[in-house]
Design a protein around this motif. Sequence first.
Motif, short mmCIF file in Angstrom:
data_model
loop_
_atom_site.label_atom_id
_atom_site.label_comp_id
_atom_site.label_asym_id
_atom_site.label_seq_id
_atom_site.Cartn_x
_atom_site.Cartn_y
_atom_site.Cartn_z
N ARG A 142 -47.62 -3.93 -21.76
CA ARG A 142 -47.13 -3.76 -20.38
C ARG A 142 -45.80 -3.01 -20.38
O ARG A 142 -45.02 -3.11 -21.33
N TYR A 143 -45.52 -2.32 -19.29
CA TYR A 143 -44.32 -1.49 -19.24
C TYR A 143 -43.41 -1.81 -18.06
O TYR A 143 -42.37 -1.16 -17.89
N ARG A 144 -43.72 -2.79 -17.24
CA ARG A 144 -42.94 -3.04 -16.02
C ARG A 144 -41.46 -3.26 -16.32
O ARG A 144 -40.59 -2.69 -15.66
N LEU A 145 -41.15 -4.10 -17.31
CA LEU A 145 -39.76 -4.38 -17.62
C LEU A 145 -39.05 -3.17 -18.23
O LEU A 145 -37.85 -2.99 -18.03
N VAL A 146 -39.77 -2.33 -18.96
CA VAL A 146 -39.17 -1.09 -19.46
C VAL A 146 -38.70 -0.25 -18.29
O VAL A 146 -37.57 0.27 -18.27
N ARG A 147 -39.57 -0.13 -17.29
CA ARG A 147 -39.22 0.66 -16.10
C ARG A 147 -38.01 0.07 -15.40
O ARG A 147 -37.09 0.81 -15.00
N GLU A 148 -37.95 -1.25 -15.27
CA GLU A 148 -36.83 -1.89 -14.57
C GLU A 148 -35.52 -1.73 -15.34
O GLU A 148 -34.47 -1.46 -14.74
N VAL A 149 -35.57 -1.90 -16.65
CA VAL A 149 -34.35 -1.80 -17.46
C VAL A 149 -33.79 -0.38 -17.43
O VAL A 149 -32.58 -0.18 -17.29
N LEU A 150 -34.66 0.61 -17.56
CA LEU A 150 -34.17 1.99 -17.53
C LEU A 150 -33.63 2.35 -16.15
O LEU A 150 -32.62 3.06 -16.03
N ALA A 151 -34.27 1.86 -15.11
CA ALA A 151 -33.78 2.13 -13.75
C ALA A 151 -32.40 1.52 -13.55
O ALA A 151 -31.51 2.13 -12.94
N ALA A 152 -32.19 0.32 -14.12
CA ALA A 152 -30.89 -0.35 -13.99
C ALA A 152 -29.80 0.34 -14.80
O ALA A 152 -28.61 0.22 -14.50
N THR A 153 -30.20 1.09 -15.82
CA THR A 153 -29.23 1.78 -16.67
C THR A 153 -28.57 2.94 -15.93
O THR A 153 -27.42 3.28 -16.21
N GLY A 154 -29.29 3.54 -15.00
CA GLY A 154 -28.72 4.60 -14.18
C GLY A 154 -28.26 5.78 -15.01
O GLY A 154 -28.97 6.24 -15.90
N HIS A 155 -27.04 6.26 -14.72
CA HIS A 155 -26.49 7.43 -15.39
C HIS A 155 -25.48 7.06 -16.48
O HIS A 155 -24.64 7.90 -16.84
N ASP A 156 -25.59 5.87 -17.00
CA ASP A 156 -24.82 5.51 -18.19
C ASP A 156 -25.55 6.12 -19.37
O ASP A 156 -26.43 5.51 -19.97
N TRP A 157 -25.19 7.36 -19.72
CA TRP A 157 -25.98 8.11 -20.68
C TRP A 157 -25.98 7.49 -22.08
O TRP A 157 -26.99 7.53 -22.78
N GLN A 158 -24.86 6.91 -22.47
CA GLN A 158 -24.84 6.28 -23.80
C GLN A 158 -25.80 5.10 -23.85
O GLN A 158 -26.56 4.93 -24.81
N LEU A 159 -25.75 4.27 -22.82
CA LEU A 159 -26.64 3.12 -22.78
C LEU A 159 -28.09 3.55 -22.63
O LEU A 159 -29.00 2.97 -23.24
N ARG A 160 -28.34 4.58 -21.84
CA ARG A 160 -29.70 5.09 -21.65
C ARG A 160 -30.24 5.62 -22.98
O ARG A 160 -31.41 5.38 -23.33
N THR A 161 -29.41 6.34 -23.71
CA THR A 161 -29.84 6.85 -25.02
C THR A 161 -30.16 5.70 -25.96
O THR A 161 -31.19 5.70 -26.64
N PHE A 162 -29.27 4.71 -26.00
CA PHE A 162 -29.47 3.56 -26.89
C PHE A 162 -30.73 2.79 -26.53
O PHE A 162 -31.58 2.51 -27.38
N ARG A 163 -30.87 2.45 -25.25
CA ARG A 163 -32.02 1.63 -24.84
C ARG A 163 -33.33 2.37 -25.05
O ARG A 163 -34.30 1.77 -25.54
N SER A 164 -33.38 3.64 -24.72
CA SER A 164 -34.63 4.37 -24.88
C SER A 164 -35.00 4.48 -26.36
O SER A 164 -36.18 4.42 -26.73
N GLN A 165 -34.00 4.62 -27.22
CA GLN A 165 -34.28 4.69 -28.66
C GLN A 165 -34.82 3.37 -29.19
O GLN A 165 -35.83 3.33 -29.90
N VAL A 166 -34.15 2.27 -28.85
CA VAL A 166 -34.56 0.97 -29.36
C VAL A 166 -35.92 0.57 -28.80
O VAL A 166 -36.78 0.05 -29.53
#
Length: 328
Positions: free
Chosen positions: A30-54
Motif C-alpha cells: 500500500r502507498y497511502r501513507l507514502v503519499r501523505e508523508v511526502l505531501a506533509a514534507t512540502g518544499h523542505d528539499w533536504q527532508l524530501r530528499t532524505f525521505r524519498s531515498q529511505v
Amino acid sequence: MSTRDMPLIDHAAGRDEALYPVFEELKLGRYRLVREVLAATGHDWQLRTFRSQVIALYAARTPAIDYWYREEPHTADALLMWARVLTQRVFALQLPHSDPAVLAAAEQARHACHAAIRACPKCPAARVCLLALAQFDADPRYRQNQHDHWAPGADNLLEGPWPLFWAVRQRDPENREAYQRLLQFFYARGEGAHNVALWLATSAGECSNLHMVPLHAFAEDYRQRRRRGASDFTYWTSQHIRRYVQRARDHWFAYLDEDTRASPVLSMDFNLLAWTIGKSGVGGAGPVFEAIGPYATATPWQTLESRSNWVQDFLKARHSALAEHVRY
C-alpha cells in the motif's frame, strides 16, 4: 533517560518517526501513507530528499509504488517515488555496470527521473537520482547517456556529471546525498574522488556540510584498504586526516543549532563524525553522541569495522566520549 543509557535504534529512518508506519504499510503493498508523508514534507528539499531515498530502499522490494504510479501517473510525488524506486532497483541488480540488463534498467530509471523533474522542476531529488545513475556511465566504453550534459570539472578536476551536481546545489546547496552520489561516480570511475572531496571542502564556509565530504572520502578509502588487506593502523592518526576531522567538528557540527541537530537527515553524518573523532584521537565527540542519541547507523560502525559486534563498539565509544565531555 541520559544519552549514555539509551538503547540503540538501528533503522534507516532514524529519528524520523513519521516513516515507521510507512514501512509497515509498504509490506502490504500500500502507498497511502507514502503519499501523505511526502505531501506533509512540502518544499523542505533536504527532508524530501532524505525521505524519498529511505522509502525507496523498502519500496523497491514491494509493488506499492508501482500501483501508485499506475493510478496517478501525472502527480509529482508519485513520479518522484517511481524514479526513486526504479533507481534503487538498478542497484539491486548487483550486476556489472556494462551488463545489458543494467544499462536498460538505468535508462528506464533516467526517463522516470526526467518525468519527475518536469512535474516539479524546483525539487532536487530526481536530479539526485540522475547523479546516482551517472556511475553506470562512468566507463566511457559503455556510456549510454547523452542528455545529462557531461562536462569537465573546475580546477583540472576530471570530467563528470557536474552540470547535474550544480543543478542540485542551485536548488538545495546543502544536499548531502548529492555529494555522496558525486563521490560514488568517481569511485566507480576508479579515480578522482579524493580530489573532488578536498576541492569541495575548500569552498566550505562556517556551518557548511561540505566539511563532512572529505570524511566520507577517507572512510571509503579506508574501507577499500581493509578489503585489500593493506595496513590501516595509523590511517586515521595522520595529521592530514586529523585536520579535516577537526574542521568538520569545529566548523560544521559546532555551529549547528538544536533544531538542526535533531534533523533525521544528518544521522549518518553525525555517526561518521563521532567514529572518525574516535579513530583519529582528536577528542570532543561527546556533543556529537548527544546529537546522535539512540540512532546509531550501520555506516560507519558496522561497514568500516571487521568485528561483528558493532553495537558494543558504538556503546564503548559513546561511554568514553560522554565521560570525557563531563570531565571538561
